[in-house]
Design an enzyme around this catalytic site. Structure first.
Site, mmCIF file in Angstrom:
data_model
loop_
_atom_site.group_PDB
_atom_site.id
_atom_site.type_symbol
_atom_site.label_atom_id
_atom_site.label_comp_id
_atom_site.label_asym_id
_atom_site.label_seq_id
_atom_site.Cartn_x
_atom_site.Cartn_y
_atom_site.Cartn_z
ATOM 1 N NE ARG A 213 6.725 22.654 107.707
ATOM 2 C CZ ARG A 213 7.223 23.081 106.531
ATOM 3 N NH1 ARG A 213 8.472 23.490 106.414
ATOM 4 N NH2 ARG A 213 6.457 23.091 105.462
ATOM 5 C CB ALA B 51 5.783 15.960 101.699
ATOM 6 N NE ARG C 228 3.113 15.950 110.475
ATOM 7 C CZ ARG C 228 3.204 17.113 109.834
ATOM 8 N NH1 ARG C 228 4.354 17.523 109.356
ATOM 9 N NH2 ARG C 228 2.140 17.872 109.667
ATOM 10 C CD GLN D 52 3.241 25.053 109.114
ATOM 11 O OE1 GLN D 52 2.388 25.907 109.328
ATOM 12 N NE2 GLN D 52 3.023 23.780 109.380
ATOM 13 C CG ASP E 229 1.842 17.471 102.867
ATOM 14 O OD1 ASP E 229 1.508 18.644 102.626
ATOM 15 O OD2 ASP E 229 2.795 17.170 103.606
ATOM 16 C CE LYS F 188 0.469 22.484 107.229
ATOM 17 N NZ LYS F 188 0.194 21.486 108.306
HETATM 18 O O1 MRU Z 1 2.674 20.245 108.404
HETATM 19 P P1 MRU Z 1 3.767 20.580 107.438
HETATM 20 O O2 MRU Z 1 4.424 21.878 107.751
HETATM 21 O O3 MRU Z 1 4.750 19.449 107.274
HETATM 22 O O4 MRU Z 1 3.006 20.755 106.044
HETATM 23 C C1 MRU Z 1 3.781 20.985 104.908
HETATM 24 C C2 MRU Z 1 3.016 21.266 103.675
HETATM 25 O O5 MRU Z 1 1.807 21.240 103.658
HETATM 26 C C3 MRU Z 1 3.832 21.520 102.451
HETATM 27 O O6 MRU Z 1 3.167 22.372 101.568
HETATM 28 C C4 MRU Z 1 4.112 20.184 101.732
HETATM 29 O O7 MRU Z 1 4.624 19.242 102.605
HETATM 30 C C5 MRU Z 1 5.040 20.344 100.582
HETATM 31 S S1 MRU Z 1 6.696 20.681 101.098
HETATM 32 C C6 MRU Z 1 7.614 20.750 99.701
#
Ligand code: MRU
Length: 361
Positions: A59, A61, A102, A209, A250, A261
């Site tokens: 997980r 991005a 996703r 997370q 993302d 998030k």
């Molecule tokens: O659902 P997730 O855990 O994949 O969400 C991740 C995020 O929102 C991160 O902040 C984003 O992907 C940036 S990661 C460098």
């Protein structure tokens, strides 16, 4: 060098995604098992790759993009035909399947589109030749991400002072990327250089997370981290303990509206109220110029069980209670002080400053 600087360097270099040495599978750290267990998972089939992305085993991005690049390369090697047309058709089918795992993080489709362009450009090449080019492309995606995160961390660090309190949401550290991270990258880089920060990590409901990954990574690096529940961000800001907020992203729309998030936009609203700068950090690959504004960003809705049952010894909520579980929200660009990319720091108005990044390219 003090021992924490070495620790920070090690923590920043964790390899959350890699290609196996026989190039038949993708090896990931299963992030759903952290911090309890450091478990690696080998993904060799399309279904395994899809499941790992959907279930957030891999997980963040950029990490999803790297995994998708390596993944489609491994699947392409299994296609088993010398016929170029048939190869292309099957490649596109597999690409669409992985892409459906996703919807919000643009890096998934960005990496897959990049790989597909290799397959679609110039007909008349043999399948082994195409596979050779795909191999180069997925390795480039990974190598470029390491460079991008390093640069983003350098730029981000110029926005912080030694001793600052920094509030962050979700996980945008090394596990979510390839090195240092984005939203949390400056913290690792600063620590390597002997700087000290006081970090507040939002736990990030419902999948935690922040509690499971950010608190773990920062603590491992010897960085002063305090875990707070999401609804405590306003309190620590009011106390004067936060000098900057830093988050990843993302998908960033052309006007700077940013999907990250769920809970990020609430942090941005609070930061505005308390006059604290709110920074978004991410590579230019996360900027989607096809999205004019946040309204064009598709927000992933996830299962109610994540709210009702997960991470509780017993389900916490009434069985079957209705839940709304969006995985991301969009922070309005008016709440964002700056967007930090590998090509520099962009300030409002973002429609112009983000467009300039692409003109330079
Ligand atoms: O659902 P997730 O855990 O994949 O969400 C991740 C995020 O929102 C991160 O902040 C984003 O992907 C940036 S990661 C460098």
């Amino acid at each position: 060098m003090n021992c924490f600087e070495g620790q920070a360097a090690d923590a920043a270099r964790v390899e959350s995604v890699r290609l196996s040495s026989d190039e038949k599978s993708v090896v990931i750290i299963d992030q759903t098992q952290l911090p309890g267990k450091m478990e690696y998972r080998i993904l060799s089939t399309a279904e395994e790759l899809w499941e790992a992305i959907y279930k957030l085993r891999v997980r963040g991005a950029p990490a999803i993009g790297i995994c998708a690049g390596y993944g489609i390369y491994c699947l392409a090697r299994q296609i088993g035909t010398e016929d170029e047309q048939q190869f292309r058709k099957e490649f596109s089918r597999l690409k669409d399947y992985l892409d459906s795992a996703r919807p919000t993080a643009v890096n998934l489709s960005w990496a897959l589109d990049r790989m597909e362009r290799v397959v679609l450009s110039d007909s008349g090449r043999t399948v082994p030749e195409i596979l050779g080019l795909l191999r180069e492309e997925c390795r480039s995606i990974h190598r470029e991400d390491i460079e991008m995160c390093t640069k983003i961390s350098e730029y981000g660090l110029t926005l912080l002072k030694d001793g600052d309190g920094v509030l962050t949401h979700c996980n945008a550290g090394p596990l979510a990327t390839s090195r240092y991270g984005t939203g949390q990258g400056p913290l690792f880089l600063g620590k390597e250089r002997g700087m000290e920060f006081k970090v507040f990590a939002d736990e990030t409901r419902p999948l935690l997370q922040g509690a499971r990954l950010t608190a773990y990574e920062l603590q491992k690096a010897g960085i002063d981290v305090t875990l707070i529940c999401d609804n405590m961000a306003g309190m620590v800001m009011k106390n004067g303990w936060v000098q900057a907020c830093m988050v990843g992203c993302d998908r960033v729309a052309a006007n700077g509206d940013t999907a990250n998030k769920i809970g990020t936009s609430s942090v941005a609203v609070l930061a505005k109220y308390y006059h604290i700068p709110f920074y978004v950090l991410g590579p230019t690959s996360t900027i989607d110029r096809n999205c004019k504004s946040g309204e064009d960003i598709c927000i992933e809705l996830r299962k109610p069980e994540e709210i009702r049952e997960m991470f509780y010894r017993e389900p916490a909520a009434p069985k079957d209670v209705k839940c709304y579980n969006p995985s991301f929200d969009v922070t309005d660009s008016s709440l964002i002080t700056a967007i930090v990319t590998e090509k520099g720091i962009c300030y409002p108005p973002y429609t112009e400053s983000l467009a300039r990044l692409f003109e330079q390219a």
